[in-house]
Design a protein around this motif. Sequence first.
Motif, short mmCIF file in Angstrom:
data_model
loop_
_atom_site.label_atom_id
_atom_site.label_comp_id
_atom_site.label_asym_id
_atom_site.label_seq_id
_atom_site.Cartn_x
_atom_site.Cartn_y
_atom_site.Cartn_z
N THR A 89 55.13 83.23 2.61
CA THR A 89 56.57 82.95 2.65
C THR A 89 57.02 82.66 4.08
N SER A 90 56.53 83.46 5.03
CA SER A 90 56.90 83.25 6.43
C SER A 90 56.40 81.90 6.93
N ASP A 91 55.16 81.57 6.57
CA ASP A 91 54.61 80.28 7.00
C ASP A 91 55.40 79.13 6.40
N ALA A 92 55.82 79.27 5.15
CA ALA A 92 56.59 78.22 4.50
C ALA A 92 57.93 78.00 5.20
N ARG A 93 58.59 79.10 5.58
CA ARG A 93 59.87 78.98 6.28
C ARG A 93 59.71 78.30 7.63
N ASN A 94 58.66 78.72 8.37
CA ASN A 94 58.43 78.10 9.69
C ASN A 94 58.15 76.60 9.55
N ALA A 95 57.30 76.24 8.58
CA ALA A 95 56.98 74.83 8.38
C ALA A 95 58.22 74.05 7.97
N ALA A 96 59.07 74.68 7.14
CA ALA A 96 60.30 74.01 6.71
C ALA A 96 61.22 73.76 7.90
N THR A 97 61.32 74.75 8.79
CA THR A 97 62.17 74.58 9.97
C THR A 97 61.68 73.43 10.84
N ILE A 98 60.36 73.41 11.10
CA ILE A 98 59.80 72.33 11.91
C ILE A 98 60.00 70.98 11.22
N SER A 99 59.83 70.94 9.92
CA SER A 99 60.03 69.70 9.17
C SER A 99 61.46 69.20 9.31
N THR A 100 62.42 70.14 9.19
CA THR A 100 63.83 69.76 9.31
C THR A 100 64.14 69.18 10.70
N VAL A 101 63.64 69.87 11.73
CA VAL A 101 63.86 69.39 13.10
C VAL A 101 63.19 68.03 13.30
N GLY A 102 61.96 67.88 12.77
CA GLY A 102 61.25 66.61 12.93
C GLY A 102 61.99 65.47 12.28
N PHE A 103 62.49 65.69 11.05
CA PHE A 103 63.23 64.62 10.36
C PHE A 103 64.53 64.29 11.10
N ALA A 104 65.24 65.36 11.56
CA ALA A 104 66.52 65.12 12.23
C ALA A 104 66.33 64.36 13.54
N ALA A 105 65.41 64.87 14.36
CA ALA A 105 65.18 64.21 15.65
C ALA A 105 64.58 62.83 15.46
N GLY A 106 63.61 62.71 14.54
CA GLY A 106 62.98 61.42 14.31
C GLY A 106 63.97 60.38 13.81
N GLY A 107 64.82 60.79 12.85
CA GLY A 107 65.81 59.85 12.35
C GLY A 107 66.78 59.40 13.43
N ALA A 108 67.23 60.36 14.26
CA ALA A 108 68.16 60.02 15.32
C ALA A 108 67.53 59.07 16.33
N LEU A 109 66.28 59.32 16.68
CA LEU A 109 65.60 58.47 17.66
C LEU A 109 65.35 57.08 17.11
N VAL A 110 64.94 56.98 15.85
CA VAL A 110 64.74 55.66 15.25
C VAL A 110 66.04 54.88 15.24
N ALA A 111 67.12 55.55 14.84
CA ALA A 111 68.42 54.88 14.82
C ALA A 111 68.83 54.45 16.23
N GLY A 112 68.60 55.35 17.21
CA GLY A 112 68.95 55.00 18.58
C GLY A 112 68.14 53.81 19.08
N GLY A 113 66.85 53.77 18.74
CA GLY A 113 66.02 52.64 19.16
C GLY A 113 66.51 51.33 18.58
N VAL A 114 66.89 51.34 17.29
CA VAL A 114 67.40 50.13 16.65
C VAL A 114 68.69 49.67 17.32
N VAL A 115 69.56 50.63 17.63
CA VAL A 115 70.84 50.28 18.27
C VAL A 115 70.59 49.65 19.65
N MET A 116 69.70 50.25 20.43
CA MET A 116 69.42 49.71 21.77
C MET A 116 68.85 48.30 21.68
N TRP A 117 68.00 48.05 20.69
CA TRP A 117 67.45 46.71 20.54
C TRP A 117 68.54 45.71 20.20
N LEU A 118 69.47 46.13 19.31
CA LEU A 118 70.50 45.20 18.87
C LEU A 118 71.55 44.92 19.94
#
Length: 339
Positions: free
Chosen positions: A280-309
């Motif tokens: 259970t503890s491992d699942a929570r930690n992995a979920a937290t990292i997954s959430t941060v990865g998706f949030a940061a990754g999505g923001a960076l991809v969006a920022g990269g597209v904006v800078m290109w445009l």
Amino acid sequence: MVSGSRLAALVTLAVALASAPVARAQGTSEAAATALFDEGRRLMGEHKFAEACPKLAESQRLAPSGGTLLNLADCYEHTGQTASAWVAWKDVASRANAAGKADVEKRALSKAAALEPVLAKLTIAVDAGSDVSGLDVKRDGVAVGHTEFGLAIPVDPGTHVIEASAPKKKGFSVKVDVVAKQTDARVTVTLEDDAEATTPPAPVPPPVPGLLPSTPPASPPPSSGSALKTVGVVVGVVGVAGLVVGSVFGVEATSKNQQALEPQNCRTSTLCTPYGLSLTSDARNAATISTVGFAAGGALVAGGVVMWLVAPSSATKTGVRILPLLSASTAGLSIDAGW
């Protein structure tokens, strides 16, 4: 007070202990020399003289002996190394004379005399312009003394390499083939000047009064639009990496959670075995990292597209500031651009 006999005993012991490593080293060298000698003699008995000579030569180097030298001289004769055999027989004769072995001396001198008519000889000369201070001449990697220049020196038949070097001169290297009984083989060392070492640098002309020194035209500054697009690509790639990390840990969180829900691990949400609690503890930690990865990754991809445009053309002046936005619940980029 220590008695004289006791002091003498202590001194003798100290000398013995100090000399022990040297004695061991000498013993090892002599053992190796003996083994090499025996192997060399065995190979000579099988008429494998080319293999035997190096072993006998190394045995002689480790533990010089008149008997080893005599066998080495005989081995050199069988391989056609006439000059080496001639030198070895001369050395055998000298050792035999010092040891008072007249019969061995007579035989060695006779062997050396028989080889003299068939000796090949090589003369190394140096032209006057190359005989400069610091001259270094080598024959087969061995230094040739100045007194040997112009003198026909006995050499073994075969290929010999003559090299020479001197300060501010180009290197010299040549191969010469010498056949048996040849006495007119000759190499003349000629060293050419090294232009890079002897030519002084060109003088710099003094500045002309009233004239400013010419400077090359400044290269145009790099395009800011191109730079912004490059940054956008980099940011986008990093964002994709964040999405990949989020996906990997998301899968791991789901897997751990499903294992934790199995009856043998957790009967209820609050009643779990130690292994179930760990899952259970491992699942929570992995979920937290997954959430941060998706949030940061999505923001960076969006920022990269904006800078290109929004990247301006090369003719447009622009100023761009990229600021990170990070908090406990959000991750992104703030872009402030003006043109």
